[in-house]
Design an enzyme around this catalytic site. Structure first.
Site, PDB file in Angstrom:
ATOM      1  N   HIS A  36      29.129  48.490  40.444  1.00 57.24           N
ATOM      2  CA  HIS A  36      27.931  48.448  41.299  1.00 57.24           C
ATOM      3  C   HIS A  36      28.136  47.448  42.429  1.00 57.24           C
ATOM      4  O   HIS A  36      27.486  47.514  43.459  1.00 57.24           O
ATOM      5  CB  HIS A  36      26.672  48.122  40.487  1.00 57.24           C
TER       6      HIS A  36
ATOM      7  N   LYS B 144      35.573  41.888  38.251  1.00 55.20           N
ATOM      8  CA  LYS B 144      36.070  40.513  38.060  1.00 55.20           C
ATOM      9  C   LYS B 144      36.004  40.145  36.598  1.00 55.20           C
ATOM     10  O   LYS B 144      35.022  40.445  35.915  1.00 55.20           O
ATOM     11  CB  LYS B 144      35.156  39.568  38.864  1.00 55.20           C
TER      12      LYS B 144
ATOM     13  N   LYS C 149      26.955  38.512  33.520  1.00 60.28           N
ATOM     14  CA  LYS C 149      27.164  37.117  33.927  1.00 60.28           C
ATOM     15  C   LYS C 149      27.153  36.989  35.456  1.00 60.28           C
ATOM     16  O   LYS C 149      26.457  36.153  36.025  1.00 60.28           O
ATOM     17  CB  LYS C 149      28.528  36.697  33.373  1.00 60.28           C
TER      18      LYS C 149
ATOM     19  N   LYS D 208      37.608  43.065  32.499  1.00 58.70           N
ATOM     20  CA  LYS D 208      38.329  42.182  31.577  1.00 58.70           C
ATOM     21  C   LYS D 208      39.648  42.829  31.212  1.00 58.70           C
ATOM     22  O   LYS D 208      39.748  44.052  31.196  1.00 58.70           O
ATOM     23  CB  LYS D 208      37.510  41.962  30.299  1.00 58.70           C
TER      24      LYS D 208
ATOM     25  N   SER E   3      35.647  31.038  40.623  1.00 56.67           N
ATOM     26  CA  SER E   3      36.591  32.100  40.995  1.00 56.67           C
ATOM     27  C   SER E   3      36.114  32.792  42.274  1.00 56.67           C
ATOM     28  O   SER E   3      36.919  33.163  43.132  1.00 56.67           O
ATOM     29  CB  SER E   3      36.677  33.153  39.893  1.00 56.67           C
TER      30      SER E   3
HETATM   31  N1  GLU Z   1      37.529  34.423  31.849  1.00 57.65           N
HETATM   32  C1  GLU Z   1      36.423  33.761  32.444  1.00 57.65           C
HETATM   33  C2  GLU Z   1      35.118  34.342  31.936  1.00 57.65           C
HETATM   34  O1  GLU Z   1      35.072  34.901  30.863  1.00 57.65           O
HETATM   35  C3  GLU Z   1      36.529  33.703  33.953  1.00 57.65           C
HETATM   36  C4  GLU Z   1      36.489  35.020  34.668  1.00 57.65           C
HETATM   37  C5  GLU Z   1      36.775  34.915  36.169  1.00 57.65           C
HETATM   38  O2  GLU Z   1      36.900  33.830  36.682  1.00 57.65           O
HETATM   39  O3  GLU Z   1      36.891  35.973  36.768  1.00 57.65           O
HETATM   40  O4  GLU Z   1      34.080  34.207  32.515  1.00 57.65           O
END
Ligand code: GLU
Length: 473
Positions: A67, A72, A96, A108, A364
């Site tokens: 969306h 990320k 998140k 992920k 990030s």
């Molecule tokens: N692995 C981290 C998380 O679970 C960071 C993810 C990121 O920075 O893209 O939020």
């Protein structure tokens, strides 16, 4: 453990989602679309090991939602990686990012290996091959999908990824934005490494500053003097412990997979880290008591419990024995829906992963912006601000006839550097998200807990953006 679990990690995320979705006004179709994982890429590839043998590696990348693009989320290296887990973690990333207003969809990745069992050279080959598999299928790129560190990975792996990507995409000017969590020399941003732990601290500090919330828990306001237990001494656990200690709290226990240690007078995470490096274990740390099992740490009497390792560590079985007043979910998915029920009954406040550990992805985002703009934060204005501030102080001195001390003058006048800007952007993000979710929770008596409030907030934001995209006219 997984054999006895009545449902999978992804299903547990779906359960929490459904619980919250009922409290929103969106129709079923939109909710179903938000919940679903859009693309799941499962791959196998061969890698030649140092002894000449060939190992077939199992790996994944899941894009939960587009969306907003790019997708990320981190890449984890763990024995436990499986498709369901990566799907669950990718979903959590979507929610998140929505909560903290980071304009990404969730993703992920995971490679099913225990990094301890491989040499550095083998890990490099596995990471580079994984990256080229992602490139082949168009599953990575600054505008497509941007990985980051997660459990078992860090700056080193991210620099292998960016190097592989850049060499396969010659001339791509934004190549550095294909991954975040890179070393500074490879296009990383100052402040990323400690970001998740610092975000956890900012979020919990904000909760501790809320008088009404603390009163209900029978606690004094403020972080100072509070007792904290941290599970996991990886990047997130280490930095959470560090910032709580520096903020005046007492870290009375630390747990790692080999065991846990306790000292009611407080532990210093750096000393424990060095001890572990030297001896291979956190156990037998001078002045501390060993606990029989690492999970015993979760059941200690304390004000704040920070699970900062893996999912499902607090569940229906051990939740009744948890004595903490506040749980800060630094890991992704450390508490199961059954645990949530127990917390609600016992009046334990669980501050949910979905936004509390968003510091990592927030910074990030700052790193990705830096990569796209090709300029370090603060470069243009640092000196200008410093000169301006100095002029103001000098004016004030001449108008009042009083002088500011040399050190004080320097500290007031100085222009912000990259790390200060990143930290303050993160602080602002975590404070606003905490207030937003807390207000949403308290404004609706049907919302049973903070996790549900966070989900409601995320669902509203993602659904609105789908509608605004015109996907559901
Ligand atoms: N692995 C981290 C998380 O679970 C960071 C993810 C990121 O920075 O893209 O939020």
């Amino acid at each position: 453990m997984s054999a006895t679990k009545p449902y999978s990690f992804f299903q547990s995320v779906e359960r929490s989602f459904d619980k919250a979705a009922k409290l929103t006004k969106w129709d079923l179709g939109i909710l179903e679309q938000i919940k679903a994982c859009n693309s799941v890429y499962q791959m196998r590839f061969p890698v030649k090991m140092d002894d000449g043998s060939i190992e077939v590696i199992e790996a994944y990348r899941v894009q939960h939602s587009q969306h907003k693009t790019p997708c990320k989320g981190g890449i984890r290296f763990s024995d436990e990686v499986n498709q369901d887990e990566v799907m669950a973690l990718a979903s959590l990333m979507t929610y998140k990012c929505a909560i903290v207003n980071v304009p990404f969809g969730g993703g992920k990745g995971g490679i099913k290996i225990n990094p301890r069992n491989y040499s550095t050279y083998e890990l490099e080959k596995i990471t580079r091959r994984y990256t080229s598999e992602l490139v082949k299928k168009n599953f990575i790129g600054p505008g497509i999908d941007v990985p980051a560190p997660d459990y078992g990975t860090g700056e080193r792996e991210m620099s292998w990824i960016v190097d592989t990507y850049a060499s396969l995409k010659p001339g791509e000017i934004d190549a550095a934005g294909c991954v975040t969590g890179k070393p500074i020399t490879q296009g990383g941003v100052r402040g990323r490494k400690e970001a998740t732990g610092l975000g956890v601290f900012f979020g919990i500090r904000e909760v501790c500053n809320m008088e009404d919330v603390m009163k209900k828990l029978g606690l004094k306001t403020g972080v100072e003097g509070k007792t904290v237990v941290v599970q996991g001494l990886g990047n997130v656990g280490y930095h959470s412990a560090k910032f709580f200690r520096e903020g005046g709290a007492k870290v009375i226990a630390l747990a790692e997979y080999e065991g846990a240690i306790m000292n009611p007078n407080g532990l210093n995470e750096e000393e424990v880290f060095q001890h572990r490096k030297k001896t291979g274990s956190i156990l037998n740390f001078p002045g501390a008591t060993n606990l029989a099992k690492n999970t015993d740490a979760l059941e200690l009497e304390c004000d704040i419990l920070i699970p900062a390792a893996l999912e499902n560590v607090i569940n229906g079985e051990n939740a009744p024995r948890v004595k903490a007043k506040i749980i800060g979910e630094a890991a992704n998915g450390p508490c199961t829906p059954e645990a949530d029920e127990v917390f609600a009954q016992k009046g334990i406040l669980c501050v949910p992963d979905m936004y509390l550990n968003a510091g990592g992805v927030t910074v990030s985002y700052f790193e990705w912006l830096k990569n796209l703009s090709h300029v370090r934060y603060g470069r243009m204005e640092k000196r200008f601000n410093e000169n301006m501030n100095m002029k103001i102080i000098n004016q004030m001195e001449s108008l009042t006839g009083k002088t500011v001390g040399a050190e004080e003058k320097k500290s007031i006048a100085h222009g912000a550097d990259e790390q200060e800007l990143v930290h303050s952007g993160l602080e602002e993000t975590m404070i606003s998200a905490t207030r937003e979710i807390m207000e949403l929770w308290h404004s609706n008596p049907d919302i049973p807990d903070m996790r549900t409030a966070a989900y409601v907030s995320a669902i509203n934001k993602v659904a609105t953006s789908y509608v605004e995209l015109g996907i559901f006219p």
